[in-house]
Scaffold this motif. Structure first.
Motif, PDB file in Angstrom:
ATOM      1  N   LEU A 211      13.194  -5.145 -19.444  1.00  0.00           N
ATOM      2  CA  LEU A 211      12.289  -5.772 -18.463  1.00  0.00           C
ATOM      3  C   LEU A 211      11.343  -6.753 -19.148  1.00  0.00           C
ATOM      4  O   LEU A 211      11.120  -7.864 -18.672  1.00  0.00           O
ATOM      5  N   ASN A 212      10.805  -6.329 -20.307  1.00  0.00           N
ATOM      6  CA  ASN A 212       9.886  -7.211 -21.045  1.00  0.00           C
ATOM      7  C   ASN A 212      10.601  -8.460 -21.548  1.00  0.00           C
ATOM      8  O   ASN A 212      10.088  -9.573 -21.428  1.00  0.00           O
ATOM      9  N   ASP A 213      11.796  -8.266 -22.110  1.00  0.00           N
ATOM     10  CA  ASP A 213      12.540  -9.410 -22.652  1.00  0.00           C
ATOM     11  C   ASP A 213      12.955 -10.367 -21.536  1.00  0.00           C
ATOM     12  O   ASP A 213      12.982 -11.582 -21.722  1.00  0.00           O
ATOM     13  N   TRP A 214      13.265  -9.807 -20.378  1.00  0.00           N
ATOM     14  CA  TRP A 214      13.692 -10.652 -19.245  1.00  0.00           C
ATOM     15  C   TRP A 214      12.583 -11.604 -18.814  1.00  0.00           C
ATOM     16  O   TRP A 214      12.842 -12.721 -18.393  1.00  0.00           O
ATOM     17  N   LYS A 215      11.323 -11.107 -19.013  1.00  0.00           N
ATOM     18  CA  LYS A 215      10.177 -11.951 -18.640  1.00  0.00           C
ATOM     19  C   LYS A 215      10.118 -13.203 -19.520  1.00  0.00           C
ATOM     20  O   LYS A 215       9.575 -14.230 -19.137  1.00  0.00           O
ATOM     21  N   LYS A 216      10.676 -13.091 -20.754  1.00  0.00           N
ATOM     22  CA  LYS A 216      10.619 -14.216 -21.706  1.00  0.00           C
ATOM     23  C   LYS A 216      11.704 -15.248 -21.407  1.00  0.00           C
ATOM     24  O   LYS A 216      11.705 -16.340 -21.977  1.00  0.00           O
ATOM     25  N   VAL A 217      12.663 -14.913 -20.571  1.00  0.00           N
ATOM     26  CA  VAL A 217      13.792 -15.816 -20.307  1.00  0.00           C
ATOM     27  C   VAL A 217      13.398 -16.841 -19.271  1.00  0.00           C
ATOM     28  O   VAL A 217      12.803 -16.516 -18.241  1.00  0.00           O
ATOM     29  N   LYS A 218      13.734 -18.123 -19.561  1.00  0.00           N
ATOM     30  CA  LYS A 218      13.487 -19.204 -18.594  1.00  0.00           C
ATOM     31  C   LYS A 218      14.485 -19.085 -17.480  1.00  0.00           C
ATOM     32  O   LYS A 218      15.704 -18.998 -17.738  1.00  0.00           O
ATOM     33  N   LYS A 219      14.010 -19.050 -16.191  1.00  0.00           N
ATOM     34  CA  LYS A 219      14.978 -18.899 -15.097  1.00  0.00           C
ATOM     35  C   LYS A 219      15.047 -20.156 -14.255  1.00  0.00           C
ATOM     36  O   LYS A 219      14.171 -20.978 -14.284  1.00  0.00           O
TER      37      LYS A 219
END
Ligand code: G3P
Length: 219
Positions: A211-219
């Motif tokens: 969940l934390n790493d997903w926040k770092k991904v540009k969407k």
């Protein structure tokens, strides 16, 4: 392996049945008393939630009374759910007599308070659909409960006995793994232990990281 839920708590039955892992329910007078709800209300609800064997306990001591009680319990369940009614009968000579007669009448029984392989063998011979060895209560008095499961499974396999073994009085998740490794047909498990079985701290840590790493991904 089938998992039954060992409770009369309707909210827990509803929630855990929604996980798709509950194949039946076992109740006893202690669990019904603990639920704090009227027995009739519990009966009506449980059968609607779980389509599998539901054990209701007879509390009489004489065979004839157990039979009357079993029939009265069956009659309390609406006709469309009756195929799932299983009557818990205590492992006594009177209980065996009742099991034999109830089988003739097509009423399924679950012989309860079994503490030895000999008792399980007699219950099966009398015609029980299920036997419930109580392993936790044996552990509690310093006797290895799982050993009787090993003995019962060996005997039932040797003689092609159709009676299903419900490992009961489960105290922790390892009991369920051990019962499954021994080939027991069913474990009846309290809700708290079912929840523990579903969890692992590494699963929680893994989810948090994703969940934390997903926040770092540009969407
Ligand atoms: O189904 C009844 C059985 O599982 C009882 O367990 O914890 O009272 O020994 P316990």
């Amino acid at each position: 392996m089938k998992i039954f839920i060992d409770t009369a708590d309707l909210d827990e039955i509803k929630e855990l049945a929604s996980w798709g892992i509950v194949d039946g329910v076992t109740t006893n007078p202690t669990l019904v008393a603990k639920s704090g709800r009227p027995f009739k209300e519990i009966i009506n609800e449980i059968f609607k939630i779980v389509d599998g064997p539901i054990s209701l306990e007879a509390v009489s001591e004489k065979a004839d009374d157990m039979i009357k009680e079993a029939k009265s319990l069956v009659s309390k369940v609406s006709e469309k759910y009756r195929k799932n009614v299983t009557i818990k009968i205590p492992m006594t000579p009177e209980g065996l007599k009742a099991v034999k007669k109830l089988k003739k009448e097509g009423i399924k029984t679950n012989v309860t308070l079994v503490f030895s392989a000999n008792q399980a063998l007699f219950a099966a011979k009398a015609g029980a659909s299920f036997v419930s060895p109580f392993i936790g209560r044996l552990d509690d008095i310093g006797q290895e409960g799982m050993q009787i499961i090993e003995e019962i499974m060996e005997i039932f396999v040797n003689y092609d006995i159709e009676t299903e073994v419900i490992v009961a009085s489960i105290r922790h998740p390892i009991h369920v793994i051990e019962a499954a490794r021994l080939g027991a047909d069913i474990a009846t498990v309290p809700p708290t232990i079912i929840r523990k079985m579903a969890r692992h701290s590494l699963t929680d840590v893994g989810i948090e990281k994703f969940l934390n790493d997903w926040k770092k991904v540009k969407k």
